[in-house]
Design an enzyme around this catalytic site. Sequence first.
Site, PDB file in Angstrom:
ATOM      1  N   SER A  90       0.795  -1.220   0.000  1.00  0.00           N
ATOM      2  CA  SER A  90       0.000   0.000   0.000  1.00  0.00           C
ATOM      3  C   SER A  90       0.828   1.271   0.000  1.00  0.00           C
ATOM      4  O   SER A  90       0.319   2.338  -0.294  1.00  0.00           O
ATOM      5  CB  SER A  90      -0.948   0.020   1.199  1.00  0.00           C
ATOM      6  N   HIS A  96      -0.082   5.285   7.595  1.00  0.00           N
ATOM      7  CA  HIS A  96       0.341   5.894   6.335  1.00  0.00           C
ATOM      8  C   HIS A  96       0.492   7.408   6.420  1.00  0.00           C
ATOM      9  O   HIS A  96      -0.311   8.080   7.050  1.00  0.00           O
ATOM     10  CB  HIS A  96      -0.684   5.572   5.243  1.00  0.00           C
ATOM     11  N   ASP A 105      -3.364   8.154   8.537  1.00  0.00           N
ATOM     12  CA  ASP A 105      -4.020   7.253   9.482  1.00  0.00           C
ATOM     13  C   ASP A 105      -2.941   6.634  10.375  1.00  0.00           C
ATOM     14  O   ASP A 105      -1.838   7.158  10.453  1.00  0.00           O
ATOM     15  CB  ASP A 105      -4.865   6.190   8.752  1.00  0.00           C
TER      16      ASP A 105
END
Length: 363
Positions: free
Chosen positions: A48, A341, A338
């Site tokens: 991600s 990240h 968050d």
Amino acid sequence: MKSLMKLFASLLLFVFSSLLFGDIDVVECSNQNLRFSGRNKLFVFGDSYADTGNTKTTDKGAWEFPYGITYPGKPSGRFSDGHISTDFLAQLLRIKLPVTYAKKDDVDKTRLRYGMSFAYGGTGVFDTYANYPNMAAQINLFEQLLGNVYSPSDLSSSVALVSVAGNDYLYFLSTRSPAAILSFITQVVNQIEVNLRRIHSLGIKKIAVPSLQPLGYIPHFAKGSPLIKAAVNFLVGHHNNLLHEVVAKLNNESNHSAFTIIDYNNAFLAVINNKGEIPGNKSLLQQKKIVNQGVLLIGPEHNILVFKTPSIECFQIDVNEFKNSTLCDDPRSAFFWDGLHPTQEGWKSVYTVLRKNITAALT
């Protein structure tokens, strides 16, 4: 000694039990005054931290509001409020953003000329909880396109980004005995070496692999005790030491610098610790002015935000009731989006610190 290792492993198990899968999104970065890199294709593998939209739109997380609130203004499959590492690397190299593998059949074929991203949020070097291709399988997808979509000449001026952000360690510690974590780190880095060799053998001439970011400073871990933070940072340090050894060996064997490490670890620390520089680099900072809730540090060539509370996330997720999650007033004031990240502004600051090193290594 064994009892100390068991204690260390138990601490890691406790810490990683709260870690979530998936990765992040980045922001736009000015590419003015950057010379053409000589590279015209970018191929992306990993998780991600590099995924720009391969996961299914039916998945929660990166395809839910408020992800993408800064760019493009709606969820885009990036795990952030905006652009992520892939966006910034492409901009630094003056390469247009590569299309995602999931959308390769839905775009104009001219888009394929800039490369492709095979990265899937939540994946690892080995299998994880994420039901998406691991890195070896991603390389398989790339190999299947050779000969019909990409020729050897297409790859001669290409760059690969190989992102490993730590999902393997989360999965291992949640399913196996944490006492074996150090040997597993060796297995992960050994497999990274296999993957790097394979990508290079398929024709990609320049390959960049980021070091593991300082996990002890991300919000999920930064809120824990100093002992937990130290245990996590030890894991990160061990991974990165082995990774440096592997990359040095590969470059020695090839007699040229085909492989390079993007130093996420020190770049993250430079921004988080409000230094605006990494060890061995001249300071980028000359003067300051207030911007939103952060401090913009202005150097001779760079603008770097110094974040007042770098380990507090903008989007605080309520894992029990998503609708009760809270969002900060301005994502630009936060380094982390968050619990895992960076924000677009966070990524921008990291790549500002790394800009000269990346362009020098990959051109």
